[in-house]
Design a protein around this motif. Structure first.
Motif, PDB file in Angstrom:
ATOM      1  N   ARG A 175     -60.244  20.509 -83.547  1.00 26.96           N
ATOM      2  CA  ARG A 175     -60.515  20.411 -84.979  1.00 26.96           C
ATOM      3  C   ARG A 175     -60.744  21.785 -85.592  1.00 26.96           C
ATOM      4  O   ARG A 175     -60.308  22.076 -86.708  1.00 26.96           O
ATOM      5  N   ARG A 176     -61.420  22.633 -84.866  1.00 29.98           N
ATOM      6  CA  ARG A 176     -61.686  23.971 -85.387  1.00 29.98           C
ATOM      7  C   ARG A 176     -60.391  24.777 -85.515  1.00 29.98           C
ATOM      8  O   ARG A 176     -60.177  25.489 -86.514  1.00 29.98           O
ATOM      9  N   GLU A 177     -59.517  24.660 -84.517  1.00 29.12           N
ATOM     10  CA  GLU A 177     -58.239  25.358 -84.604  1.00 29.12           C
ATOM     11  C   GLU A 177     -57.399  24.835 -85.765  1.00 29.12           C
ATOM     12  O   GLU A 177     -56.742  25.613 -86.472  1.00 29.12           O
ATOM     13  N   ALA A 178     -57.422  23.496 -85.939  1.00 30.34           N
ATOM     14  CA  ALA A 178     -56.670  22.930 -87.060  1.00 30.34           C
ATOM     15  C   ALA A 178     -57.209  23.433 -88.397  1.00 30.34           C
ATOM     16  O   ALA A 178     -56.444  23.734 -89.325  1.00 30.34           O
ATOM     17  N   LYS A 179     -58.526  23.532 -88.494  1.00 25.52           N
ATOM     18  CA  LYS A 179     -59.120  24.032 -89.729  1.00 25.52           C
ATOM     19  C   LYS A 179     -58.709  25.477 -89.993  1.00 25.52           C
ATOM     20  O   LYS A 179     -58.395  25.856 -91.135  1.00 25.52           O
ATOM     21  N   LEU A 181     -55.983  26.899 -88.969  1.00 32.82           N
ATOM     22  CA  LEU A 181     -54.575  26.913 -89.362  1.00 32.82           C
ATOM     23  C   LEU A 181     -54.398  26.525 -90.827  1.00 32.82           C
ATOM     24  O   LEU A 181     -53.656  27.162 -91.572  1.00 32.82           O
ATOM     25  N   PHE A 182     -55.113  25.458 -91.241  1.00 30.92           N
ATOM     26  CA  PHE A 182     -55.011  25.056 -92.640  1.00 30.92           C
ATOM     27  C   PHE A 182     -55.557  26.139 -93.562  1.00 30.92           C
ATOM     28  O   PHE A 182     -55.011  26.379 -94.645  1.00 30.92           O
ATOM     29  N   ARG A 183     -56.637  26.773 -93.137  1.00 30.33           N
ATOM     30  CA  ARG A 183     -57.203  27.840 -93.968  1.00 30.33           C
ATOM     31  C   ARG A 183     -56.235  28.996 -94.084  1.00 30.33           C
ATOM     32  O   ARG A 183     -56.032  29.567 -95.168  1.00 30.33           O
ATOM     33  N   GLY A 184     -55.586  29.356 -92.957  1.00 30.69           N
ATOM     34  CA  GLY A 184     -54.606  30.439 -93.007  1.00 30.69           C
ATOM     35  C   GLY A 184     -53.394  30.091 -93.848  1.00 30.69           C
ATOM     36  O   GLY A 184     -52.840  30.925 -94.563  1.00 30.69           O
ATOM     37  N   ALA A 185     -52.977  28.802 -93.754  1.00 31.77           N
ATOM     38  CA  ALA A 185     -51.832  28.383 -94.566  1.00 31.77           C
ATOM     39  C   ALA A 185     -52.157  28.442 -96.047  1.00 31.77           C
ATOM     40  O   ALA A 185     -51.345  28.867 -96.869  1.00 31.77           O
ATOM     41  N   THR A 186     -53.370  28.009 -96.414  1.00 27.76           N
ATOM     42  CA  THR A 186     -53.781  28.050 -97.821  1.00 27.76           C
ATOM     43  C   THR A 186     -53.869  29.481 -98.329  1.00 27.76           C
ATOM     44  O   THR A 186     -53.428  29.805 -99.428  1.00 27.76           O
ATOM     45  N   ALA A 187     -54.441  30.359 -97.490  1.00 25.75           N
ATOM     46  CA  ALA A 187     -54.560  31.758 -97.897  1.00 25.75           C
ATOM     47  C   ALA A 187     -53.189  32.412 -98.021  1.00 25.75           C
ATOM     48  O   ALA A 187     -52.919  33.187 -98.932  1.00 25.75           O
ATOM     49  N   GLY A 188     -52.275  32.073 -97.087  1.00 22.10           N
ATOM     50  CA  GLY A 188     -50.944  32.669 -97.137  1.00 22.10           C
ATOM     51  C   GLY A 188     -50.153  32.210 -98.348  1.00 22.10           C
ATOM     52  O   GLY A 188     -49.466  32.992 -99.002  1.00 22.10           O
ATOM     53  N   SER A 189     -50.261  30.914 -98.673  1.00 22.22           N
ATOM     54  CA  SER A 189     -49.536  30.410 -99.843  1.00 22.22           C
ATOM     55  C   SER A 189     -50.132  30.943-101.137  1.00 22.22           C
ATOM     56  O   SER A 189     -49.428  31.201-102.113  1.00 22.22           O
ATOM     57  N   GLY A 190     -51.455  31.149-101.174  1.00 20.88           N
ATOM     58  CA  GLY A 190     -52.084  31.675-102.382  1.00 20.88           C
ATOM     59  C   GLY A 190     -51.812  33.155-102.582  1.00 20.88           C
ATOM     60  O   GLY A 190     -51.703  33.642-103.690  1.00 20.88           O
ATOM     61  N   LEU A 203     -46.325  27.210 -87.045  1.00 17.86           N
ATOM     62  CA  LEU A 203     -47.501  26.883 -86.240  1.00 17.86           C
ATOM     63  C   LEU A 203     -48.007  25.480 -86.544  1.00 17.86           C
ATOM     64  O   LEU A 203     -48.417  24.731 -85.636  1.00 17.86           O
ATOM     65  N   LEU A 204     -47.996  25.102 -87.813  1.00 20.58           N
ATOM     66  CA  LEU A 204     -48.438  23.760 -88.182  1.00 20.58           C
ATOM     67  C   LEU A 204     -47.506  22.693 -87.604  1.00 20.58           C
ATOM     68  O   LEU A 204     -47.958  21.645 -87.138  1.00 20.58           O
ATOM     69  N   ARG A 205     -46.198  22.952 -87.653  1.00 19.07           N
ATOM     70  CA  ARG A 205     -45.256  21.996 -87.067  1.00 19.07           C
ATOM     71  C   ARG A 205     -45.470  21.863 -85.564  1.00 19.07           C
ATOM     72  O   ARG A 205     -45.450  20.761 -85.007  1.00 19.07           O
ATOM     73  N   GLU A 206     -45.698  22.993 -84.894  1.00 16.23           N
ATOM     74  CA  GLU A 206     -45.967  22.927 -83.460  1.00 16.23           C
ATOM     75  C   GLU A 206     -47.274  22.193 -83.173  1.00 16.23           C
ATOM     76  O   GLU A 206     -47.381  21.429 -82.201  1.00 16.23           O
ATOM     77  N   ARG A 207     -48.259  22.426 -84.046  1.00 16.14           N
ATOM     78  CA  ARG A 207     -49.538  21.738 -83.862  1.00 16.14           C
ATOM     79  C   ARG A 207     -49.373  20.224 -84.010  1.00 16.14           C
ATOM     80  O   ARG A 207     -49.912  19.445 -83.220  1.00 16.14           O
ATOM     81  N   ASN A 208     -48.599  19.805 -85.003  1.00 14.14           N
ATOM     82  CA  ASN A 208     -48.359  18.371 -85.178  1.00 14.14           C
ATOM     83  C   ASN A 208     -47.592  17.793 -84.000  1.00 14.14           C
ATOM     84  O   ASN A 208     -47.874  16.672 -83.550  1.00 14.14           O
ATOM     85  N   ALA A 209     -46.637  18.557 -83.493  1.00 14.66           N
ATOM     86  CA  ALA A 209     -45.882  18.073 -82.332  1.00 14.66           C
ATOM     87  C   ALA A 209     -46.783  17.926 -81.110  1.00 14.66           C
ATOM     88  O   ALA A 209     -46.683  16.952 -80.350  1.00 14.66           O
ATOM     89  N   ILE A 210     -47.696  18.879 -80.927  1.00 14.49           N
ATOM     90  CA  ILE A 210     -48.625  18.801 -79.792  1.00 14.49           C
ATOM     91  C   ILE A 210     -49.563  17.603 -79.946  1.00 14.49           C
ATOM     92  O   ILE A 210     -49.850  16.882 -78.987  1.00 14.49           O
ATOM     93  N   ASP A 211     -50.042  17.383 -81.189  1.00 13.44           N
ATOM     94  CA  ASP A 211     -50.917  16.220 -81.419  1.00 13.44           C
ATOM     95  C   ASP A 211     -50.190  14.916 -81.130  1.00 13.44           C
ATOM     96  O   ASP A 211     -50.747  13.998 -80.519  1.00 13.44           O
ATOM     97  N   ASN A 212     -48.925  14.822 -81.561  1.00 13.57           N
ATOM     98  CA  ASN A 212     -48.158  13.613 -81.278  1.00 13.57           C
ATOM     99  C   ASN A 212     -47.950  13.426 -79.780  1.00 13.57           C
ATOM    100  O   ASN A 212     -48.028  12.303 -79.258  1.00 13.57           O
ATOM    101  N   SER A 213     -47.697  14.549 -79.087  1.00 13.89           N
ATOM    102  CA  SER A 213     -47.534  14.461 -77.634  1.00 13.89           C
ATOM    103  C   SER A 213     -48.824  14.019 -76.952  1.00 13.89           C
ATOM    104  O   SER A 213     -48.810  13.212 -76.005  1.00 13.89           O
TER     105      SER A 213
END
Length: 290
Positions: A175-179, A181-190, A203-213
């Protein structure tokens, strides 16, 4: 939080054991008393460890809820738009205070999680040392099977608590890693003038793929566990049938002996009846023609 229960970690029965070598030369009664002291200390450590693991699981749930809330806030365009409207309308101070309060609350939860994690690790190491270096040798010297079973039970409890803690801490780390990643994505888009960061999206796509696996693997493991349980129950049923068949096979020689006795008894009765009939015929012939 650490000062609520210092007794399981220091003081008390630890001073009376003095390692495994102190039980050499003891009588069985003395060894049994020494084992009882170690058992009480292990019980205190067990309760302390179970309490800390339960509190850590509750804290992990709180962290999960907070992380989900913060990530949904970061990914909600309406929320971002409303915050921008508040900022443009002069409500930036309120938004800043709310952000500071959230950050402080999150830091307090992180500090509590780190403190609980250290406490659990320390308690587990203390309990492992107590079981392996003190209780197990003392149980062997007493020569009682119930003492060996107690040592086995404490090892199983330690293993179960460690597995629960490792599972919960792994979930917290994910959960901390996901947070992050989301924080970095928000900062990068802003910071990119509205453009998305390709590396962060990857990285987010890979994270989702790992979660699904991981979800698929957990599903397969659950199915395997259910199949294993069914196979165990079927094996127990087959062992029961085998025991019944063995009992019947053991009783068959007795049944054969009983049948042989009945057959011999009938043969004896047939001989007696035949002899009586023959005697009656001979007596009749002698009476008539004699």
């Amino acid at each position: 939080m650490m000062n609520n229960s210092p007794s399981p970690l220091s003081g008390g029965p630890t001073s009376s054991s003095g390692g495994g070598s102190s039980t050499y030369g003891m009588t069985p009664e003395q060894a049994s008393k020494n084992f009882d002291v170690l058992r009480r200390e292990a019980t205190k450590l067990e309760r302390h460890l179970e309490d800390r693991v339960a509190r850590y699981q509750q804290l992990a749930q709180r962290l999960t809820v907070d992380n989900n809330t913060s990530s949904s806030d970061n990914n909600d365009p309406l929320g971002q738009q409303s915050s921008l409207m508040i900022d443009s309308g002069g409500g930036g101070g309120f938004h800043s205070q709310q952000s500071k309060a959230t950050t402080k609350h999150q830091s307090n939860l992180d500090e509590e999680e780190a403190t609980l994690s250290k406490d659990i690790h320390r308690t587990m190491s203390t309990m492992t040392e107590l079981i392996n270096t003190k209780m197990a040798p003392a149980a062997e010297r007493t020569g009682r099977s119930q003492h060996l079973l107690l040592v086995k039970r404490y090892r199983e409890i330690l293993f179960d608590c460690g597995a629960d803690f490792n599972k919960t801490s792994a979930a917290v780390a994910r959960r901390r890693e996901a947070k992050e990643l989301f924080r970095g994505a928000t900062a990068g888009s802003g910071g990119g003038g509205g453009g998305a960061n390709p590396e962060m999206e990857q990285l987010l796509r890979e994270r989702n793929a790992i979660d699904n696996s991981m979800k698929s693997a957990n599903s397969v493991l659950n199915q395997a566990a259910s199949v294993r349980t069914e196979l165990r129950s079927q094996g127990a049923s087959l062992r029961g049938v085998g025991g019944t068949m063995a009992t019947i096979a053991g009783n068959i020689p007795g049944l054969n002996g009983l049948i042989d006795k009945i057959r011999k008894k009938r043969q004896q009765d047939d001989r007696v009846v035949s002899g009586v009939v023959a005697a009656c015929i001979l007596f009749t012939l002698w009476y008539l023609f004699g």
